[in-house]
Motif scaffolding. Structure first.
Motif, PDB file in Angstrom:
ATOM      1  N   GLU A 154      49.003  51.263  41.412  1.00  0.00           N
ATOM      2  CA  GLU A 154      49.968  50.759  41.745  1.00  0.00           C
ATOM      3  C   GLU A 154      49.647  50.243  43.289  1.00  0.00           C
ATOM      4  OE1 GLU A 154      52.641  49.499  40.359  1.00  0.00           O
ATOM      5  OE2 GLU A 154      51.664  50.417  38.527  1.00  0.00           O
ATOM      6  N   SER A 155      48.965  51.019  44.140  1.00  0.00           N
ATOM      7  CA  SER A 155      48.498  50.875  45.536  1.00  0.00           C
ATOM      8  C   SER A 155      47.450  49.523  45.543  1.00  0.00           C
ATOM      9  CB  SER A 155      48.052  51.806  46.287  1.00  0.00           C
ATOM     10  OG  SER A 155      46.926  52.409  45.613  1.00  0.00           O
ATOM     11  N   LEU A 156      46.613  49.564  44.290  1.00  0.00           N
ATOM     12  CA  LEU A 156      45.481  48.434  44.128  1.00  0.00           C
ATOM     13  C   LEU A 156      46.172  47.145  43.709  1.00  0.00           C
ATOM     14  CD1 LEU A 156      42.759  50.522  42.269  1.00  0.00           C
ATOM     15  CD2 LEU A 156      42.944  49.673  44.634  1.00  0.00           C
ATOM     16  N   LYS A 157      47.391  47.279  42.959  1.00  0.00           N
ATOM     17  CA  LYS A 157      48.027  46.006  42.620  1.00  0.00           C
ATOM     18  C   LYS A 157      48.651  45.344  43.975  1.00  0.00           C
ATOM     19  CE  LYS A 157      49.195  47.330  37.731  1.00  0.00           C
ATOM     20  NZ  LYS A 157      50.196  47.472  36.588  1.00  0.00           N
ATOM     21  N   GLU A 158      49.262  46.312  44.707  1.00  0.00           N
ATOM     22  CA  GLU A 158      49.768  45.892  45.919  1.00  0.00           C
ATOM     23  C   GLU A 158      48.927  45.065  46.862  1.00  0.00           C
ATOM     24  OE1 GLU A 158      52.552  47.573  49.651  1.00  0.00           O
ATOM     25  OE2 GLU A 158      52.236  48.766  47.780  1.00  0.00           O
ATOM     26  N   ILE A 159      47.514  45.830  46.973  1.00  0.00           N
ATOM     27  CA  ILE A 159      46.490  45.147  47.686  1.00  0.00           C
ATOM     28  C   ILE A 159      46.270  43.714  47.384  1.00  0.00           C
ATOM     29  CG2 ILE A 159      43.997  45.144  48.343  1.00  0.00           C
ATOM     30  CD1 ILE A 159      44.178  48.059  48.289  1.00  0.00           C
ATOM     31  N   ALA A 160      46.295  43.348  45.969  1.00  0.00           N
ATOM     32  CA  ALA A 160      45.996  42.237  45.283  1.00  0.00           C
ATOM     33  C   ALA A 160      47.187  41.174  45.681  1.00  0.00           C
ATOM     34  CB  ALA A 160      45.877  42.049  43.810  1.00  0.00           C
ATOM     35  N   THR A 161      48.321  41.689  45.638  1.00  0.00           N
ATOM     36  CA  THR A 161      49.493  40.825  46.104  1.00  0.00           C
ATOM     37  C   THR A 161      49.280  40.656  47.228  1.00  0.00           C
ATOM     38  OG1 THR A 161      50.909  42.202  44.277  1.00  0.00           O
ATOM     39  CG2 THR A 161      51.979  40.795  45.897  1.00  0.00           C
ATOM     40  N   ASN A 162      49.201  41.587  48.173  1.00  0.00           N
ATOM     41  CA  ASN A 162      49.138  41.287  49.690  1.00  0.00           C
ATOM     42  C   ASN A 162      48.037  40.067  50.038  1.00  0.00           C
ATOM     43  OD1 ASN A 162      51.132  42.983  50.111  1.00  0.00           O
ATOM     44  ND2 ASN A 162      49.892  44.673  50.715  1.00  0.00           N
ATOM     45  N   LEU A 163      46.814  40.059  49.293  1.00  0.00           N
ATOM     46  CA  LEU A 163      45.981  39.303  49.542  1.00  0.00           C
ATOM     47  C   LEU A 163      46.074  37.667  48.806  1.00  0.00           C
ATOM     48  CD1 LEU A 163      42.836  41.664  49.208  1.00  0.00           C
ATOM     49  CD2 LEU A 163      43.726  40.728  51.152  1.00  0.00           C
ATOM     50  N   GLY A 164      47.186  37.655  48.357  1.00  0.00           N
ATOM     51  CA  GLY A 164      47.490  36.433  47.462  1.00  0.00           C
ATOM     52  C   GLY A 164      46.762  36.152  46.086  1.00  0.00           C
ATOM     53  N   ILE A 165      46.243  37.333  45.520  1.00  0.00           N
ATOM     54  CA  ILE A 165      45.416  36.844  44.217  1.00  0.00           C
ATOM     55  C   ILE A 165      45.762  37.709  43.059  1.00  0.00           C
ATOM     56  CG2 ILE A 165      43.268  36.406  45.762  1.00  0.00           C
ATOM     57  CD1 ILE A 165      42.431  39.429  45.169  1.00  0.00           C
ATOM     58  N   LYS A 166      47.040  37.972  43.224  1.00  0.00           N
ATOM     59  CA  LYS A 166      47.813  38.826  42.117  1.00  0.00           C
ATOM     60  C   LYS A 166      47.288  38.208  40.700  1.00  0.00           C
ATOM     61  CE  LYS A 166      52.463  37.678  42.326  1.00  0.00           C
ATOM     62  NZ  LYS A 166      53.937  38.137  42.373  1.00  0.00           N
ATOM     63  N   ASP A 167      47.588  36.758  40.867  1.00  0.00           N
ATOM     64  CA  ASP A 167      47.408  35.929  39.714  1.00  0.00           C
ATOM     65  C   ASP A 167      46.102  36.155  38.985  1.00  0.00           C
ATOM     66  OD1 ASP A 167      50.141  35.613  39.414  1.00  0.00           O
ATOM     67  OD2 ASP A 167      50.075  33.662  40.652  1.00  0.00           O
ATOM     68  N   ARG A 168      44.888  36.503  39.859  1.00  0.00           N
ATOM     69  CA  ARG A 168      43.777  36.311  39.300  1.00  0.00           C
ATOM     70  C   ARG A 168      42.921  37.706  39.291  1.00  0.00           C
ATOM     71  NH1 ARG A 168      39.867  33.941  42.639  1.00  0.00           N
ATOM     72  NH2 ARG A 168      40.933  34.197  44.773  1.00  0.00           N
ATOM     73  N   VAL A 169      43.848  38.818  39.132  1.00  0.00           N
ATOM     74  CA  VAL A 169      43.359  40.068  38.957  1.00  0.00           C
ATOM     75  C   VAL A 169      44.093  40.993  38.285  1.00  0.00           C
ATOM     76  CG1 VAL A 169      42.990  42.390  40.265  1.00  0.00           C
ATOM     77  CG2 VAL A 169      42.797  40.181  41.368  1.00  0.00           C
ATOM     78  N   GLU A 170      43.948  41.347  37.162  1.00  0.00           N
ATOM     79  CA  GLU A 170      44.522  42.339  36.084  1.00  0.00           C
ATOM     80  C   GLU A 170      43.724  43.686  35.938  1.00  0.00           C
ATOM     81  OE1 GLU A 170      44.971  40.546  32.390  1.00  0.00           O
ATOM     82  OE2 GLU A 170      46.211  38.995  33.003  1.00  0.00           O
ATOM     83  N   PHE A 171      44.715  44.516  35.471  1.00  0.00           N
ATOM     84  CA  PHE A 171      44.497  46.060  35.349  1.00  0.00           C
ATOM     85  C   PHE A 171      44.948  46.184  34.092  1.00  0.00           C
ATOM     86  CE2 PHE A 171      45.417  45.151  39.699  1.00  0.00           C
ATOM     87  CZ  PHE A 171      44.427  45.951  40.443  1.00  0.00           C
ATOM     88  N   PRO A 172      43.870  46.131  32.738  1.00  0.00           N
ATOM     89  CA  PRO A 172      44.283  46.222  31.440  1.00  0.00           C
ATOM     90  C   PRO A 172      44.525  47.905  31.282  1.00  0.00           C
ATOM     91  CG  PRO A 172      42.273  44.868  31.774  1.00  0.00           C
ATOM     92  CD  PRO A 172      42.584  45.456  32.976  1.00  0.00           C
ATOM     93  N   GLY A 173      44.185  48.985  32.184  1.00  0.00           N
ATOM     94  CA  GLY A 173      44.243  50.186  31.815  1.00  0.00           C
ATOM     95  C   GLY A 173      43.021  50.800  30.927  1.00  0.00           C
ATOM     96  N   PHE A 174      43.159  51.690  30.386  1.00  0.00           N
ATOM     97  CA  PHE A 174      42.019  52.166  29.551  1.00  0.00           C
ATOM     98  C   PHE A 174      42.031  51.340  28.327  1.00  0.00           C
ATOM     99  CE2 PHE A 174      42.631  56.226  31.900  1.00  0.00           C
ATOM    100  CZ  PHE A 174      41.270  56.261  32.576  1.00  0.00           C
ATOM    101  N   VAL A 175      40.925  51.104  27.830  1.00  0.00           N
ATOM    102  CA  VAL A 175      40.824  50.373  26.609  1.00  0.00           C
ATOM    103  C   VAL A 175      39.720  51.229  25.753  1.00  0.00           C
ATOM    104  CG1 VAL A 175      41.216  48.021  27.736  1.00  0.00           C
ATOM    105  CG2 VAL A 175      38.691  48.908  27.712  1.00  0.00           C
ATOM    106  N   GLU A 176      40.073  50.848  24.516  1.00  0.00           N
ATOM    107  CA  GLU A 176      39.178  51.679  23.587  1.00  0.00           C
ATOM    108  C   GLU A 176      37.835  51.239  23.531  1.00  0.00           C
ATOM    109  OE1 GLU A 176      39.241  52.624  18.547  1.00  0.00           O
ATOM    110  OE2 GLU A 176      41.092  51.688  19.684  1.00  0.00           O
ATOM    111  N   ASN A 177      37.324  50.084  23.648  1.00  0.00           N
ATOM    112  CA  ASN A 177      35.903  49.395  23.670  1.00  0.00           C
ATOM    113  C   ASN A 177      35.820  48.745  24.933  1.00  0.00           C
ATOM    114  OD1 ASN A 177      33.516  48.607  23.034  1.00  0.00           O
ATOM    115  ND2 ASN A 177      34.086  47.548  21.338  1.00  0.00           N
ATOM    116  N   PRO A 178      35.536  49.605  26.095  1.00  0.00           N
ATOM    117  CA  PRO A 178      35.117  48.675  27.173  1.00  0.00           C
ATOM    118  C   PRO A 178      33.842  47.890  27.160  1.00  0.00           C
ATOM    119  CG  PRO A 178      34.569  51.150  27.610  1.00  0.00           C
ATOM    120  CD  PRO A 178      35.277  50.861  26.349  1.00  0.00           C
ATOM    121  N   PHE A 179      32.964  48.212  26.238  1.00  0.00           N
ATOM    122  CA  PHE A 179      31.544  47.453  26.169  1.00  0.00           C
ATOM    123  C   PHE A 179      31.908  46.138  25.500  1.00  0.00           C
ATOM    124  CE2 PHE A 179      30.155  52.163  25.257  1.00  0.00           C
ATOM    125  CZ  PHE A 179      29.902  52.035  26.558  1.00  0.00           C
TER     126      PHE A 179
END
Length: 363
Positions: free
Chosen positions: A235-260
């Motif tokens: 959540e704090s990382l999302k807040e950093i992205a928001t404060n920098l004005g780039i929240k629409d260009r940063v995503e946090f998909p969480g753990f994914v089954e196949n990162p490769f």
């Protein structure tokens, strides 16, 4: 003729050490050895990925410390040629149980992080003192990088001749198969975007705050950032992205089954860590054919990237330098053949041979 090797660790939950154990089992089985994985508690998603030739021994305990006597009983019954322990607390208990059992199995310990980076509490300090007292009773120890080797040499009573440096193995065939699977993410399937990607637990060690700020300074409105994983800092990382004005260009998909599958379709993988034991995800990114940028953190990245030959190395926490590294790779990316060639230096078969040498040929 194969030998009997028992690999002792906590569980097969998804984690760096567990993935190393899985890959090592695969390599040693292919070389004809009889492998048993001895677990404090036989649980975890990676259990089902172990080769069918590997036997799983469940000590049935909730804590590492309470496995001393179950492990001693196991050693007396099995008396394997080698008992290989993975991580500090496991190493200590393995040493005590081995001593109590009086079997002639070779005891090989291993450290996968710099011991001094693991001291965050009084308990950690007590564990390290116990390690100093017990490690010298082992036949040999493995360090997964030069930094871990130097740190282990300083904090233990082991001599240089009793420690070998062996890098972590990766299963290149498995990675390439997983990398070829389809991903539905809109950024990764759109040629209008360049994508920077990273992955790991969202904790201060990983330096994702530095990565987000560095990303924000790259002058490319079509650049996107994906940070896989989750943790206390999400959540704090999302807040950093928001404060920098780039929240629409940063995503946090969480753990994914196949990162490769994600990494292979990205343009740059960034490791922004403050420290690592080895940094296996860098090797995995290379195996995916993805260009990489990394902090020159202790320890592992400098060895993996050969001092910057296979990707820029920047100082830890250096926002502008990380931005420049990302821009350089985007402007002039290496070929995937170059990157995959370097990854093959860490292939399961090669590293398993190095482990055989440690298990059976060291003093």
């Amino acid at each position: 003729m194969g030998r009997s090797i028992s690999i002792y660790l906590t569980s097969m939950d998804v984690g760096g050490v567990q993935r190393v154990a899985l890959n090592l089992c695969t390599g040693l089985v292919e070389k004809g050895h009889d492998i048993e994985v001895v677990l404090v508690n036989a649980e975890g998603e990676l259990l089902n990925e172990l080769p069918e030739e590997v036997s799983v021994i469940d000590l049935g305990e909730d804590r590492v410390a309470t496995t001393v006597f179950p492990l001693r009983r196991y050693l007396n019954r099995k008396n394997p040629d080698v008992l290989y322990a993975m991580m500090t607390e496991i190493n200590i208990i393995a040493t005590i149980a081995h001593r109590l059992s009086r079997v002639d199995s070779r005891l090989i310990l291993s450290e996968h992080n710099m011991p001094t980076n693991s001291i965050d509490s009084k308990k950690d300090l007590a564990v390290m003192k116990l390690a100093t007292l017990t490690y010298s009773l082992a036949d040999h120890a493995v360090a997964v990088s030069n930094g871990v080797y130097e740190d282990l040499l300083n904090v233990s009573r082991l001599s240089e001749s009793k420690i070998s440096q062996v890098h972590n193995p990766i299963n290149i065939n498995r990675i390439r198969t997983d990398a070829s699977e389809q991903v539905s993410h809109r950024w990764l399937n759109n040629d209008d975007y360049n994508v920077v990607i990273s992955a790991g637990r969202h904790v201060p060690q990983k330096g994702f705050d530095t990565l987000i700020e560095s990303f924000s300074r790259v002058k490319d409105e079509n650049l996107r950032l994906l940070i896989l994983g989750k943790g206390d800092e999400t959540e704090s990382l999302k807040e950093i992205a928001t404060n920098l004005g780039i929240k629409d260009r940063v995503e946090f998909p969480g753990f994914v089954e196949n990162p490769f599958a994600y990494i292979s379709r990205a343009d740059v993988f960034v490791l922004s860590s403050q420290y690592e034991g080895f940094g296996m995800v860098l090797v995995e990114a290379l195996a995916c054919g993805c260009a990489v940028v990394s902090t020159n953190c202790p320890s592992g990245p400098e060895e993996i990237l050969k001092g910057g030959e296979y990707g820029p190395l920047v100082p830890v926490g250096a926002v502008d330098e990380l931005t420049s590294g990302i821009e350089r790779v985007l402007d002039s990316p290496p070929t995937s053949d170059e990157l995959e060639s370097r990854a093959r230096d860490f292939a399961v078969n090669k590293i398993a041979s190095e482990y055989e040498d440690v298990f059976f040929n060291t003093m």
